[in-house]
Design a protein around this motif. Structure first.
Motif, PDB file in Angstrom:
ATOM      1  N   PHE A 282      -0.563  12.338  17.975  1.00 13.41           N
ATOM      2  CA  PHE A 282       0.613  13.155  18.245  1.00 13.41           C
ATOM      3  C   PHE A 282       1.497  13.319  17.003  1.00 13.41           C
ATOM      4  CE2 PHE A 282      -0.629  11.896  22.517  1.00 13.41           C
ATOM      5  CZ  PHE A 282      -0.513  13.096  23.190  1.00 13.41           C
ATOM      6  N   ILE A 290      -4.786  16.778  18.483  1.00 16.46           N
ATOM      7  CA  ILE A 290      -4.442  15.990  19.672  1.00 16.46           C
ATOM      8  C   ILE A 290      -5.539  16.105  20.723  1.00 16.46           C
ATOM      9  CG2 ILE A 290      -2.812  15.800  21.594  1.00 16.46           C
ATOM     10  CD1 ILE A 290      -0.638  16.779  19.634  1.00 16.46           C
ATOM     11  N   THR A 360       3.868   6.654  22.741  1.00 17.22           N
ATOM     12  CA  THR A 360       3.977   7.977  22.136  1.00 17.22           C
ATOM     13  C   THR A 360       5.325   8.586  22.491  1.00 17.22           C
ATOM     14  OG1 THR A 360       2.920   8.961  24.065  1.00 17.22           O
ATOM     15  CG2 THR A 360       1.500   8.400  22.203  1.00 17.22           C
ATOM     16  N   ALA A 450       4.093  13.450  26.226  1.00 17.35           N
ATOM     17  CA  ALA A 450       3.997  13.658  24.784  1.00 17.35           C
ATOM     18  C   ALA A 450       3.789  15.112  24.440  1.00 17.35           C
ATOM     19  CB  ALA A 450       2.862  12.817  24.224  1.00 17.35           C
ATOM     20  N   ALA A 451       3.168  15.837  25.366  1.00 17.11           N
ATOM     21  CA  ALA A 451       2.947  17.265  25.117  1.00 17.11           C
ATOM     22  C   ALA A 451       4.091  18.121  25.616  1.00 17.11           C
ATOM     23  CB  ALA A 451       1.642  17.696  25.780  1.00 17.11           C
TER      24      ALA A 451
END
Length: 469
Positions: A282, A290, A360, A450-451
């Motif tokens: 990340f 990723i 993350t 995280a996205a």
């Protein structure tokens, strides 16, 4: 007013410093306590037949000759003999023949071959290229002095190989440094492809459980052939013990619990590495990087569980095969004893993986916006769950000859003698599976965070995002 403000500032600083101190205290309390050094098991394997072996020529040059067709077959056969030990690292010397011997094992375990200095052939010096049959004794004359195996001659580590300055101290230092490198990297069950004289003389010179008579017997009557092996246990701090010289046992057989612990440590390490690689991806702020890391992480984690499954099944079958009717109960007890260890350690592994992924960022990098954000993460999460669950199911429901149910005909009688322990084993590992599955759900949730995703319907995302996913 001013005095009150001045008094408040130091108080505020004290609170901040106090918080920092508590944070450091928590950090250090969380660090593992330094106990005795961990045990490392090292499996040395002599390379398969080289062209120099076939021609009876002394050849210690680097990179040296490769394998013969017979040697290639020997290397392939080695996988069937040792592959299910589930080594956590593969090492080879700087010579071509060891690296070629290691290739089938590397393919079977999905591990890279790490070339390392210090475990190559003992230099032949002036004897290079000469006949093994005629000059073989001269080649090992100095090593015999190093090991103290010449009659009425005390050990002499200063003896040198013909035409060189290479002595026993150089030899010991090379292998010692290689083993320390492996240990410092965290390897605890490596397989090391090396050379006959190197393996035999270093073992004889350095293990602490052989008498002089045993050393002479091993060297004269049980010299290592191509792809023969030696197993030692210990560590660079406490020294080494010989446990197995190509099938001859020199230490009590490790307990079933000990073997489980070794394999669980390997599994834990591999799962953590997979999680770390996903978490690290990340930082790239790159969707392709990723996505690739997630796919690799899923594959690596799943394969690690498969290897763990193979190793544990092989260990159980080995012990059942050795059992006779009078002591079948002992084997059953050994299997049962390991149940709680499997549950506890796999639970810890799952927790470590989840914590690694949860570290993350909670919000997506600003560069992951619009068309570059991940689309609906649900397929990825489902893939993680299904692939890992499928591998875990192999442990709970082994296939074929590894099934310990009463209906298995691969081991008549012995399987039935374990019927009482078979169900608790499966139940215990099923419980561990549930724990790992829970952590996999957390992994999927962490990937979403995280996205920068939520559980919104897929049609809320842009077409560009769908294409990128």
């Amino acid at each position: 007013m001013n005095r009150r403000r001045r008094d408040a500032l130091p108080s505020r600083y004290r609170n901040i410093l106090g918080g920092v101190a508590l944070a450091f205290l928590a950090f250090f309390l969380a660090m593992p306590v330094a106990h005795a050094a961990e045990i490392m098991r090292v499996t040395f394997v002599r390379h398969a037949e080289s062209t120099a072996n076939a021609n009876h020529i002394i050849d210690t040059t680097v990179p040296g000759p490769g394998l013969t067709p017979k040697g290639q077959q020997q290397a392939e056969a080695l996988v069937g003999k040792l592959g299910d030990n589930n080594y956590d690292a593969i090492y080879a010397s700087t010579m071509l023949r060891t690296q070629q011997t290691a290739v089938p094992m590397s393919q079977y375990l999905g591990l890279p071959i790490q070339v390392i200095d210090g475990i190559a052939e003992i230099p032949a010096g002036a004897l290079e290229g000469k006949s093994q049959d005629q000059f073989g004794t001269a080649y090992i004359f100095a090593p015999l002095k190093w090991a103290g195996l010449l009659p009425n001659v005390p050990p002499d580590l200063t003896a040198t190989q013909p035409g060189t300055n290479f002595n026993g101290n150089d030899f010991n230092a090379g292998v010692d440094n290689a083993l320390k490198t492996m240990y410092d990297k965290g390897d605890r069950n490596p397989i090391v492809f090396s050379h006959g004289a190197t393996i035999m003389f270093w073992t004889i010179m350095n293990v602490n459980n052989l008498s002089l008579a045993q050393k002479g017997m091993l060297l004269s009557q049980h010299a290592l052939g191509n792809t023969d092996y030696v197993v030692i246990e210990g560590n660079p701090q406490d020294g080494w013990t010989l446990t197995d010289w190509n099938g001859q046992k020199f230490a009590p057989e490790p307990s079933f619990e000990h073997e489980l612990g070794l394999q669980i440590r390997t599994l834990n390490r591999q799962l953590q590495q997979a999680a770390n690689e996903v978490a690290a991806s990340f930082a790239s702020h790159n969707l392709a990087t990723i996505a690739t890391a997630i796919n690799h992480g899923i594959a690596d984690a799943s394969f690690s569980v498969v290897k763990f499954n193979r190793a544990i099944n092989a260990e159980v079958i080995k012990r059942v095969t050795k059992a006779t009717t009078p002591n079948a109960t002992d084997v059953q007890d050994k299997v049962s004893t390991g149940i709680e260890t499997v549950k506890t350690a796999l639970n810890a592994s799952a927790k470590n993986v989840a914590e690694g992924i949860q570290s993350t960022p909670d919000t997506a990098p600003q560069t992951l916006t619009g068309a570059t954000k991940l689309a609906d993460p649900t397929p990825t999460t489902k893939t993680v769950k299904s692939k890992v669950k499928e591998s875990l199911d192999d442990i709970v429901k082994p296939r074929g000859a590894t099934d310990l149910s009463d209906g298995n005909k691969a081991l008549p009688g012995a399987a039935k003698s374990l019927s009482r322990s078979g169900d608790p084993v499966r139940a215990a590992v099923k419980d561990a599976q549930d724990q790992v599955s829970s952590s996999i759900k957390k992994l999927g949730d962490a990937v979403k965070k995280a996205a920068g995703q939520t559980d919104k319907p897929a049609d809320n995302h842009s077409d560009g995002a769908k294409g990128a996913a």
